[in-house]
Design an enzyme around this catalytic site. Structure first.
Site, PDB file in Angstrom:
ATOM      1  CE  LYS A 201      49.111  26.904 -44.776  1.00 19.35           C
ATOM      2  NZ  LYS A 201      48.279  25.856 -44.180  1.00 19.35           N
ATOM      3  CG  HIS A 220      43.173  22.738 -39.903  1.00 21.71           C
ATOM      4  ND1 HIS A 220      42.425  22.045 -41.116  1.00 21.71           N
ATOM      5  CD2 HIS A 220      43.363  23.878 -40.030  1.00 21.71           C
ATOM      6  CE1 HIS A 220      42.495  23.115 -41.687  1.00 21.71           C
ATOM      7  NE2 HIS A 220      42.658  23.848 -41.224  1.00 21.71           N
ATOM      8  CG  ASP A 222      41.690  27.857 -39.286  1.00 22.10           C
ATOM      9  OD1 ASP A 222      41.766  27.260 -39.744  1.00 22.10           O
ATOM     10  OD2 ASP A 222      40.718  29.027 -39.933  1.00 22.10           O
ATOM     11  CG  HIS A 276      37.865  23.974 -41.695  1.00 19.29           C
ATOM     12  ND1 HIS A 276      38.366  24.630 -40.603  1.00 19.29           N
ATOM     13  CD2 HIS A 276      39.713  24.449 -42.343  1.00 19.29           C
ATOM     14  CE1 HIS A 276      40.091  25.498 -40.017  1.00 19.29           C
ATOM     15  NE2 HIS A 276      40.371  25.401 -41.560  1.00 19.29           N
TER      16      HIS A 276
END
Length: 334
Positions: A201, A220, A222, A276
């Protein structure tokens, strides 16, 4: 996607205030919620340290206590990383209509492509970020439609980076496997073995006139097993520690490693996926290049059978990765 707002456009049109949909609620605004004047010194691990036992121990400790760490002397040449960054930056500097050729198709169930929206947005709030997703490994999973063709060196730069990244990823997965008392290849096998997907990404966070009110990417964890991330030199990564938000210190030439949800599940909670988020800058463009190591969609992931017994029951359900991802992106309880 037609009609989807691109943050790069918004940034060009608004030079003193930001539209309402980018203003976070007070419990999220970085101006209010960041611990100022303190930098989180997440563990920094020298992968080339002659004492490899210490390296292994450090990786395991950091994964249990922090869910994130940074690695230096990782064996990826600086030139290879700079090329990756250069071609990614070139993509976002293309004219808008050129970028839109790589837009995520509106009805696509796949995450790949250029876009701004990733998951269900609570209260309709948007992150101050545009992104490009595409898979870089294995060859069978690659869809070159989403690799910018109009940047001649793009493919070469990505393939070169991936070549070196394999070595770092394999080393980390072996350490994490051994750290649980498993065989060194158990973790990788449980995640799909050679079919483990490397999803790149590129995050592009344009300058933001009111950075204290906005977030690039909201808080969020991962979904991946692990994430290996290259940032540029603009501060922006924050991690949650004891319920507070701290800036994570930028270290030149380091890779930032996040433990993701699949690793927490596989380890039955021994390794922690890290909460994070990212902040944005008033006058600089921040960019980052995470690569998510994801199981293939139909791979079933659950606590590793060797880690589960009567004293240690499974703390997580076993499910296909595609089901997990669907629930996570649509904010459906797992």
């Amino acid at each position: 996607m037609e009609g989807e707002v691109r943050v790069q456009d918004v940034a060009l049109k608004h030079n003193d205030t930001i539209p309402q949909q980018f203003i976070r609620s007070e419990n999220e605004q970085p101006g209010i919620t960041t611990v100022h004047g303190a930098v989180l010194e997440v563990p920094v691990i020298d992968l080339n340290d002659p004492d490899q036992e210490k390296v292994h121990r450090s990786i395991v400790d950091a994964s249990q206590q922090w869910g994130m760490f940074q690695v230096v002397n990782h064996g990826i040449p600086g030139e290879v990383i700079r090329e990756l960054q250069k071609v990614g930056k070139m993509f976002f500097e293309l004219p808008q209509e050129e970028k839109e050729k790589y837009a995520k198709p509106p009805d696509s169930k796949d995450i790949q492509g250029y876009g701004s929206k990733l998951q269900k947005e609570l209260e309709g709030k948007k992150g101050w970020v545009d992104h490009l997703f595409h898979k870089i490994w294995p060859p069978s999973a690659i869809d070159y439609r989403f690799w910018p063709e109009n940047i001649p060196s793009y493919r070469e730069a990505n393939e070169e980076y991936r070549k070196y990244l394999h070595g770092v990823a394999d080393k980390l997965l072996k350490c994490l496997s051994l750290g649980l008392g498993l065989e060194e290849n158990d973790m990788k096998e449980a995640l799909g073995g050679d079919n483990l997907i490397y999803l790149l990404k590129i995050n592009y966070y344009p300058p933001c006139p009111q950075p204290e009110l906005a977030l690039g990417v909201v808080a969020h964890t991962d979904m991946s097993s692990i994430t290996l991330l290259v940032p540029n030199d603009v501060q922006g990564l924050q991690a949650s520690r004891d319920g507070h938000w701290y800036d994570v210190k930028y270290i030149p030439n380091a890779l930032v490693i996040h433990i993701g949800d699949q690793m927490e599940i596989l380890s039955n909670g021994k390794y922690k996926s890290v909460l994070h988020r990212t902040t944005v800058s008033k006058d600089k463009t921040r960019m980052s290049w995470p690569v998510f190591l994801e199981p293939p969609p139909d791979q079933e992931v659950g606590p590793h059978p060797k880690l589960v017994n009567e004293e240690n029951p499974a703390k997580f359900k076993t499910k296909e990765y595609s089901d997990y991802a669907y629930c996570k992106l649509n904010k459906i309880p797992q």
